[in-house]
Scaffold this motif. Sequence first.
Motif, mmCIF file in Angstrom:
data_model
loop_
_atom_site.group_PDB
_atom_site.id
_atom_site.type_symbol
_atom_site.label_atom_id
_atom_site.label_comp_id
_atom_site.label_asym_id
_atom_site.label_seq_id
_atom_site.Cartn_x
_atom_site.Cartn_y
_atom_site.Cartn_z
ATOM 1 N N PRO A 138 -1.310 -81.168 -37.939
ATOM 2 C CA PRO A 138 -0.385 -82.205 -38.419
ATOM 3 C C PRO A 138 0.232 -81.884 -39.781
ATOM 4 O O PRO A 138 1.413 -82.172 -40.000
ATOM 5 N N HIS A 139 -0.534 -81.244 -40.653
ATOM 6 C CA HIS A 139 0.014 -80.960 -41.987
ATOM 7 C C HIS A 139 1.161 -79.966 -41.952
ATOM 8 O O HIS A 139 2.018 -79.972 -42.833
ATOM 9 N N ALA A 140 1.157 -79.106 -40.951
ATOM 10 C CA ALA A 140 2.247 -78.129 -40.843
ATOM 11 C C ALA A 140 3.537 -78.810 -40.388
ATOM 12 O O ALA A 140 4.630 -78.338 -40.670
ATOM 13 N N VAL A 141 3.369 -79.913 -39.676
ATOM 14 C CA VAL A 141 4.537 -80.639 -39.174
ATOM 15 C C VAL A 141 5.043 -81.622 -40.215
ATOM 16 O O VAL A 141 6.247 -81.796 -40.395
ATOM 17 N N LYS A 142 4.109 -82.245 -40.908
ATOM 18 C CA LYS A 142 4.474 -83.249 -41.914
ATOM 19 C C LYS A 142 3.534 -83.126 -43.108
ATOM 20 O O LYS A 142 2.445 -83.709 -43.128
ATOM 21 N N PRO A 143 3.959 -82.368 -44.116
ATOM 22 C CA PRO A 143 3.101 -82.168 -45.285
ATOM 23 C C PRO A 143 2.683 -83.500 -45.905
ATOM 24 O O PRO A 143 3.487 -84.409 -46.007
ATOM 25 N N GLY A 144 1.408 -83.588 -46.253
ATOM 26 C CA GLY A 144 0.914 -84.786 -46.903
ATOM 27 C C GLY A 144 0.471 -85.881 -45.952
ATOM 28 O O GLY A 144 0.024 -86.930 -46.399
ATOM 29 N N THR A 145 0.584 -85.648 -44.656
ATOM 30 C CA THR A 145 0.180 -86.692 -43.711
ATOM 31 C C THR A 145 -1.316 -86.965 -43.802
ATOM 32 O O THR A 145 -2.101 -86.079 -44.155
#
Length: 114
Positions: free
Chosen positions: A84-91
């Motif tokens: 998930p972090h690669a798709v949306k940093p900081g998630t």
Amino acid sequence: MMLAGAVLLGGCKEDPRSIVPGGEVRQGLRLVTQYQCGACHTIPGVQGAAGREGPALDHIGRLSYIAGGIPNQPANMLRWLRVPHAVKPGTEMPPMGLTEQEARHIAAFLYTLR
Ligand code: HEC
């Protein structure tokens, strides 16, 4: 009813197994239970899955976007589930340590939730 999502995913009558190649709905249901996604998500059909930290997944199969702006396509969903972090940093969604194959099963299951 979000028409864009329905068209994207092939309409209501399509066999969910065909949406994610190699993904099996029943395996996905088992894995979602095993990985305890329900600690953070409310997921229909999954016993005890009533978490509130993440969004409810009741209609995830027909949303046009996931995670606040990622187009809801199988390739994006697979990536989201694994990193998930690669798709949306900081998630705040943590990486769950899924294999590619496990992510396929889970995505196939999620796309039945419409
Ligand atoms: C520690 C809590 C937590 C766990 C465990 C967790 N998630 Fe999430 N999940 C979140 C949060 C928080 C978001 C919202 C992330 C964002 O938008 O940045 C999210 C978002 C999602 C989304 C996008 C939902 C939407 O409406 O946009 C999906 C799909 C998802 N998670 C599936 C899963 C699956 C499947 C598992 C188990 C393998 C899982 N999650 C485990 C916290 C969690």
